[in-house]
Design an enzyme around this catalytic site. Structure first.
Site, PDB file in Angstrom:
ATOM      1  N   ASP A  97       0.852  -1.197   0.187  1.00 29.59           N
ATOM      2  CA  ASP A  97      -0.070   0.065   0.023  1.00 29.59           C
ATOM      3  C   ASP A  97       1.137   1.500  -0.214  1.00 29.59           C
ATOM      4  O   ASP A  97       1.588   1.250   1.123  1.00 29.59           O
ATOM      5  CB  ASP A  97      -1.167  -0.298   1.166  1.00 29.59           C
ATOM      6  N   ILE A  98       0.032   2.126  -1.315  1.00 30.90           N
ATOM      7  CA  ILE A  98       1.085   3.463  -0.650  1.00 30.90           C
ATOM      8  C   ILE A  98       1.340   4.041   0.314  1.00 30.90           C
ATOM      9  O   ILE A  98       2.442   4.986   0.695  1.00 30.90           O
ATOM     10  CB  ILE A  98       0.380   4.005  -2.625  1.00 30.90           C
TER      11      ILE A  98
ATOM     12  N   HIS B 199     -10.127  -5.293  -3.434  1.00 29.81           N
ATOM     13  CA  HIS B 199      -8.388  -5.784  -3.265  1.00 29.81           C
ATOM     14  C   HIS B 199      -8.845  -5.889  -1.333  1.00 29.81           C
ATOM     15  O   HIS B 199      -9.783  -5.073  -0.896  1.00 29.81           O
ATOM     16  CB  HIS B 199      -7.908  -4.273  -3.380  1.00 29.81           C
TER      17      HIS B 199
ATOM     18  N   ASN C 228     -12.920  -3.624   1.894  1.00 32.44           N
ATOM     19  CA  ASN C 228     -13.801  -1.926   1.953  1.00 32.44           C
ATOM     20  C   ASN C 228     -15.128  -2.225   0.627  1.00 32.44           C
ATOM     21  O   ASN C 228     -13.845  -2.217  -0.265  1.00 32.44           O
ATOM     22  CB  ASN C 228     -13.302  -1.219   2.108  1.00 32.44           C
TER      23      ASN C 228
ATOM     24  N   GLU D 117     -11.641   3.532  -1.478  1.00 33.60           N
ATOM     25  CA  GLU D 117     -11.639   4.527  -2.132  1.00 33.60           C
ATOM     26  C   GLU D 117     -11.254   4.785  -3.574  1.00 33.60           C
ATOM     27  O   GLU D 117     -11.053   5.017  -4.321  1.00 33.60           O
ATOM     28  CB  GLU D 117      -9.899   5.135  -1.893  1.00 33.60           C
ATOM     29  N   VAL D 118     -11.493   3.328  -3.397  1.00 31.97           N
ATOM     30  CA  VAL D 118     -10.396   2.529  -4.979  1.00 31.97           C
ATOM     31  C   VAL D 118     -11.676   1.626  -5.279  1.00 31.97           C
ATOM     32  O   VAL D 118     -11.968   0.542  -4.907  1.00 31.97           O
ATOM     33  CB  VAL D 118      -8.966   2.102  -4.586  1.00 31.97           C
TER      34      VAL D 118
ATOM     35  N   HIS E  86      -6.890  -5.954   1.517  1.00 34.93           N
ATOM     36  CA  HIS E  86      -5.721  -5.900   2.330  1.00 34.93           C
ATOM     37  C   HIS E  86      -5.487  -6.784   3.395  1.00 34.93           C
ATOM     38  O   HIS E  86      -6.251  -7.251   4.193  1.00 34.93           O
ATOM     39  CB  HIS E  86      -6.135  -4.361   3.511  1.00 34.93           C
TER      40      HIS E  86
HETATM   41  P1  5GP Z   1      -9.687   1.606   0.356  1.00 36.99           P
HETATM   42  O1  5GP Z   1     -10.637   2.467   1.018  1.00 36.99           O
HETATM   43  O2  5GP Z   1      -9.740   1.222  -1.036  1.00 36.99           O
HETATM   44  O3  5GP Z   1      -9.717  -0.062   0.913  1.00 36.99           O
HETATM   45  O4  5GP Z   1      -8.434   1.516  -0.097  1.00 36.99           O
HETATM   46  C1  5GP Z   1      -7.420   2.338  -0.805  1.00 36.99           C
HETATM   47  C2  5GP Z   1      -6.002   1.802  -0.857  1.00 36.99           C
HETATM   48  O5  5GP Z   1      -4.941   1.972  -1.991  1.00 36.99           O
HETATM   49  C3  5GP Z   1      -5.617   3.064   0.151  1.00 36.99           C
HETATM   50  O6  5GP Z   1      -4.937   2.461   1.530  1.00 36.99           O
HETATM   51  C4  5GP Z   1      -4.414   3.248  -0.377  1.00 36.99           C
HETATM   52  O7  5GP Z   1      -3.554   3.849   0.515  1.00 36.99           O
HETATM   53  C5  5GP Z   1      -3.586   2.385  -1.551  1.00 36.99           C
HETATM   54  N1  5GP Z   1      -3.704   3.029  -2.956  1.00 36.99           N
HETATM   55  C6  5GP Z   1      -4.148   4.689  -3.600  1.00 36.99           C
HETATM   56  N2  5GP Z   1      -3.776   5.278  -4.809  1.00 36.99           N
HETATM   57  C7  5GP Z   1      -2.818   3.822  -4.224  1.00 36.99           C
HETATM   58  C8  5GP Z   1      -1.649   3.948  -5.411  1.00 36.99           C
HETATM   59  O8  5GP Z   1      -1.272   4.475  -6.416  1.00 36.99           O
HETATM   60  N3  5GP Z   1      -0.521   2.650  -5.238  1.00 36.99           N
HETATM   61  C9  5GP Z   1      -0.772   2.023  -4.022  1.00 36.99           C
HETATM   62  N4  5GP Z   1       0.229   0.506  -3.996  1.00 36.99           N
HETATM   63  N5  5GP Z   1      -1.731   2.231  -3.100  1.00 36.99           N
HETATM   64  C10 5GP Z   1      -2.747   3.136  -3.539  1.00 36.99           C
END
Ligand code: 5GP
Length: 121
Positions: free
Chosen positions: A33-34, A104, A91, A99-100, A106
């Site tokens: 994760d970034i 995915h 999520n 967010e994405v 985690h």
């Molecule tokens: P969500 O809230 O959708 O479950 O989590 C999305 C995750 O993707 C977040 O923890 C965020 O830090 C990670 N993320 C967002 N953009 C990028 C990216 O460009 N590269 C990587 N490696 N992680 C990302």
């Protein structure tokens, strides 16, 4: 939610933006994760256009569903987090702060992770 082929994880899958890869096979890609929330914070994504676990299990071929779930376990083993413990989390949708919009999982590990949710009902 419809799948947006320009989401950031679709771009990572297509190799259009880089990632710190941990594992890859025919079904899944795993990368750091970034913005890590734990000493180990890895994301595992399926190779296909699926928004959520509900979407994925409805539409994906059985081989991909099995391969993706197997990959999550393989990554956990490869990270060496089994003995100390780890948490997997996905999520989905607005209430979960997804967010994405590409499924995915985690994987969090490397410290005591506290309660599953902040206590508020
Ligand atoms: P969500 O809230 O959708 O479950 O989590 C999305 C995750 O993707 C977040 O923890 C965020 O830090 C990670 N993320 C967002 N953009 C990028 C990216 O460009 N590269 C990587 N490696 N992680 C990302």
């Amino acid at each position: 939610m419809t799948y947006d082929p320009n989401n950031v994880f679709a771009k990572i899958l297509r190799g259009e933006i880089p990632c710190k890869k941990v594992y890859e096979d025919d079904f899944a890609l795993a990368f750091h994760d970034i913005n890590p929330r734990a000493p180990v914070h890895v994301l595992v994504i399926p190779k296909g256009p699926y928004v959520s676990m509900a979407d994925f299990t409805l539409k994906a071929p059985a081989e991909l569903v099995a391969g993706f779930i197997r990959a999550v376990g393989t990554v956990a083993r490869q990270l060496g987090v089994e003995e100390q413990g780890y948490r997997i989390l996905a999520n989905s949708g607005a209430n979960a702060h997804q967010e994405v919009p590409h499924l995915h999982i985690h994987i969090f590990a490397g410290r005591p992770l506290g309660p599953m949710l902040v206590e508020r009902k």
